[in-house]
Motif scaffolding. Sequence first.
Motif, PDB file in Angstrom:
ATOM      1  N   ASN A   4      40.770  -8.613 139.365  1.00 62.48           N
ATOM      2  CA  ASN A   4      39.759  -7.690 138.857  1.00 62.48           C
ATOM      3  C   ASN A   4      40.044  -6.312 139.454  1.00 62.48           C
ATOM      4  N   PRO A   5      40.499  -5.366 138.634  1.00 57.02           N
ATOM      5  CA  PRO A   5      40.662  -5.356 137.188  1.00 57.02           C
ATOM      6  C   PRO A   5      41.765  -6.307 136.703  1.00 57.02           C
ATOM      7  N   PHE A  27      41.111   1.847 131.521  1.00 56.62           N
ATOM      8  CA  PHE A  27      40.276   0.845 132.169  1.00 56.62           C
ATOM      9  C   PHE A  27      38.966   0.726 131.390  1.00 56.62           C
ATOM     10  N   ILE A  29      35.274  -1.079 131.244  1.00 53.11           N
ATOM     11  CA  ILE A  29      34.299  -1.709 132.135  1.00 53.11           C
ATOM     12  C   ILE A  29      33.355  -2.591 131.326  1.00 53.11           C
ATOM     13  N   VAL A  52      37.484  -4.456 133.667  1.00 53.54           N
ATOM     14  CA  VAL A  52      36.742  -4.648 134.913  1.00 53.54           C
ATOM     15  C   VAL A  52      35.520  -5.495 134.596  1.00 53.54           C
ATOM     16  N   TYR A  74      33.444  -0.139 141.650  1.00 55.30           N
ATOM     17  CA  TYR A  74      34.480  -0.217 140.629  1.00 55.30           C
ATOM     18  C   TYR A  74      35.512   0.899 140.805  1.00 55.30           C
ATOM     19  N   ILE A  78      39.473   0.206 141.021  1.00 54.14           N
ATOM     20  CA  ILE A  78      40.427   0.890 140.146  1.00 54.14           C
ATOM     21  C   ILE A  78      41.450   1.661 140.976  1.00 54.14           C
TER      22      ILE A  78
END
Length: 273
Positions: A4-5, A27, A29, A52, A74, A78
């Motif tokens: 994750n991611p 990315f 989410i 994510v 997050y 990332i």
Amino acid sequence: MEKNPELIQDVDFSWDGTTPLPRVPLFLIHDGGGTTFAYHCLDPLRRPTYGVFNPRFHSGGRFEGGMRGMGRLYAVMIRQKCAEHDFPGKRNSDGRVDILIGGWSMGGLLSFEVAKALTGDRNVRVIGVLMMESPCPVNMPAPGSHLESLDHIDLGNANKNLILSVRAMREAIQAIREWDPPVWAGKQAKERPRFSLLRAVEFLPIGGKRVHMIDVHRHDQTLGWDGYDPELFTETLDVKGNHFEMFSFQHIPGISKAIKRCCDTLEKLSQSY
């Protein structure tokens, strides 16, 4: 253990004459349900794409700091992904990697927080944010004046993942209700990335004269974001379906095309920074 991611679509190359041009990684989410399943259904976007998901999907529970706390977490995840030796992003002359971020519904709102958290970061630069069907939560009608429950979801024969998603959505509604979008002020204002928006054109078929909370701004091209900043979006596109069905099988070609177009535009515009 799941990464994750997670990688959703691998590296791809577009061609400009005879020169291969790697695309800026994207990315995406999770939505309020906490998963990235919808993004796995997309047609090829021709760029490295990561998802994510909510790390508390199985355990439940709210995040400390609400939406802001989730966004900061997050952002860290990332940043760590971008630092991996095999990450496909290209480093700029200043040593930073360019990325795009976005998300459906709650995912678009969380992208706001991630972009703010990564503002001025020494290793990562967010060049654009794609919000997909993410209405502005500021100045929304008081609870009770519009339908906002999840009663349209039938849990009669639901599997475990659907039950967990509904639990996550209930927690998401509460977190969004308590959230105000971040503001880029002072010197940071120059570093705010560009934003684009996808808007579903159909209302939820709930029957009667009442309108679901998610459709309060349905006729507004910016889904209420003009009250935050009338010049927020570089581009707004309409997509078929309603809020909950825009990623259904029949709409996948259209929304994939719209996502690709917005990402390509945001990447092109970033070259003028």
